[in-house]
Design an enzyme around this catalytic site. Structure first.
Site, short mmCIF file in Angstrom:
data_model
loop_
_atom_site.label_atom_id
_atom_site.label_comp_id
_atom_site.label_asym_id
_atom_site.label_seq_id
_atom_site.Cartn_x
_atom_site.Cartn_y
_atom_site.Cartn_z
N CYS A 76 0.78 -1.25 0.00
CA CYS A 76 0.00 0.00 0.00
C CYS A 76 0.81 1.30 0.00
CB CYS A 76 -0.91 0.04 1.23
SG CYS A 76 -1.82 -1.47 1.55
N HIS A 134 -2.49 7.20 4.59
CA HIS A 134 -1.32 6.32 4.69
C HIS A 134 0.00 6.99 4.32
CE1 HIS A 134 -0.12 1.77 4.40
NE2 HIS A 134 0.32 2.36 5.48
#
Ligand code: CA
Length: 465
Positions: A76, A134
């Site tokens: 990710c 993130h």
């Protein structure tokens, strides 16, 4: 109400007419819809049979499907850092998922780098990130500090989906690992109470944002970063009930999660149509990495999973639509990269890039319209610094050492003849292996070591006590 609707329709038609007549001077909007850990074969346009994705498929059917669409990393965080900057993330030491310690001022996307939102701000775009960030949880890294004008979502790398499970006020309350999956959703800098399944919340926020920009006649960039279908596998009855024939419980829940995303994509596309923005909006769909081992995803014929440099880790469902500009319904077969999204919007919006931070992607539009016929990339590169893993793609060849043991040699594959990366090409091709390895080493010499502590090392909630 009817009067208001009629007025808005008129206004919409007027904007639409303007778009058509002055298209060359108008900066296109960009919507990037990114799913999380979705398998290559889990969309209709890549042949998925058990999960209908008619809305996601519309992007490919009304635009282009990329047969070999890659991301720049198989997990990710680094993949998103590459996409958001248009640069190989290892150029700035984003080699793995960063620690999510909210008190660590270096654990995130380095502040010297410019995000797509920062770049587009120079030509007056309004930008939003809806969903998973993130890119760092310290206040330095907040989306609103990184060029975005609107944020609705969560700062860490994953999240629970049911609203009743979002019981942690913020990261300062975290007392054990993964508890950050339960933090309350944030709108800009304020936590909000949510009532719906998270995927539906994110879809609704995206539609509201598009409508607002259309009403303000404002060009925009929307990064709709669904955390679905990343674990935890959680879905509501509404979506689960669509899959009575899937008996495997995990696959059924995964299918329901993908179906919820597909509904959201449908609402986004409808909003664009209603506002007359179809022809002035580039819509991209992709996953941030390949299907994972733990979410019942399907990478089809591709070898490997999330985390691997085999195709299953880095080749993702990838499609782009730009009505009236990109021919409809094509399948583009040459390799392209998520890094190309930045270069594409930069070229369309005529914004200048700082020469100190050159982009690694290319403007895809001439390749998709047929103005350019060669390959967009001579070479594509990957590395996993922590595992000493490497890969390079050149033409049909791919040289790869997935998790390199000391002194192990990389293997060469011909992806045209061997999509599954099973047949190691032997001695007679050593010259190509050597050439590709040298090329990769040259690229690697421009990359940086990791600059932050990793998620795997995280113990900050214990240190806090
Ligand atoms: Ca992911």
């Amino acid at each position: 109400m009817y009067k208001l609707t009629f007025f808005l329709l008129l206004l919409g038609s007027f904007s639409f007419a303007q778009v058509n007549t002055t298209k060359s001077t108008i900066k296109p909007n960009l919507i990037v819809i990114m799913t999380d850990d979705m398998g290559w074969a889990d969309v209709g346009f890549n042949g998925c049979k058990d999960i209908p994705t008619p809305n996601i498929d519309r992007i490919a059917n009304e635009g282009v499907r990329f047969e070999e669409g890659y991301v720049s990393f198989p997990v990710c965080g680094p993949s998103r850092a590459g996409f958001l900057t248009g640069r190989y993330q290892d150029r700035f030491g984003f080699t793995t998922n960063p620690s999510i310690d909210p008190n660590n001022p270096i654990s995130g996307l380095p502040l010297e780098e410019e995000t797509m939102a920062q770049v587009l701000k120079k030509v007056n775009y309004n930008s939003a990130i809806i969903g998973k960030w993130h890119m760092g949880t310290h206040p330095n890294f907040h989306p609103l500090e990184r060029g975005f004008d609107y944020f609705y979502g969560f700062l860490s790398g994953g999240h629970n989906y049911y609203p009743e499970q979002l019981t942690i006020n913020d990261l300062s309350e975290v007392k054990r690992k993964w508890q950050w999956y339960r933090t309350k959703i944030i709108e800009n800098r304020t936590k909000v109470k949510t009532d719906d399944y998270l995927t539906d919340e994110l879809s609704a926020a995206a539609v509201n944002y598009i409508n607002k920009q259309a009403e303000d006649d404002q060009h925009f960039m929307l990064y709709l970063a669904y955390n679905a279908p990343h674990t935890p596998l959680q879905a509501t009855k509404k979506y689960l009930s669509r899959f009575p024939k899937i008996t495997d419980k995990k696959r059924k829940t995964y299918a329901a999660m993908v179906s919820a995303v597909d509904d959201g994509v449908g609402h986004v596309l409808e909003a664009l149509k209603e506002k007359g923005l179809d022809e002035n909006t580039i819509v991209v769909f992709l996953s941030d990495n390949g299907g994972a081992h733990n979410n019942a995803s399907d990478n089809g014929p591709l070898r490997g999973l999330k985390g691997d440099l085999f195709e299953g880790g880095i080749r993702v469902p990838f499609a782009m639509r730009w009505k009236g500009t990109i021919p409809e319904g094509n399948s583009y077969k040459k390799p392209i990269s998520s890094l190309d999204i930045m270069a594409t919007i930069v070229a369309q919006s005529n914004v200048k890039i700082d020469p100190k931070r050159p982009l690694d992607g290319v403007n895809l539009i001439p390749f998709l319209t047929g103005a350019e016929i060669g390959p967009p990339h001579d070479y594509l590169f990957w590395r996993k610094w922590e595992q000493n893993a490497m890969a390079i793609r050149h033409g049909n060849y791919k040289l790869i050492a997935n998790k390199q043991k000391q002194k192990a040699s990389p293997n060469l594959y011909n992806l045209l003849k061997d999509k599954n990366e099973r047949i190691e090409i032997g001695f007679e091709k050593k010259k190509i292996s050597k050439q590709l390895h040298e090329k990769w080493e040259q690229w690697n010499s421009e990359m940086k070591d990791r600059v932050f502590p990793t998620l795997g090392q995280d113990v900050w909630w214990r240190e806090k006590k």
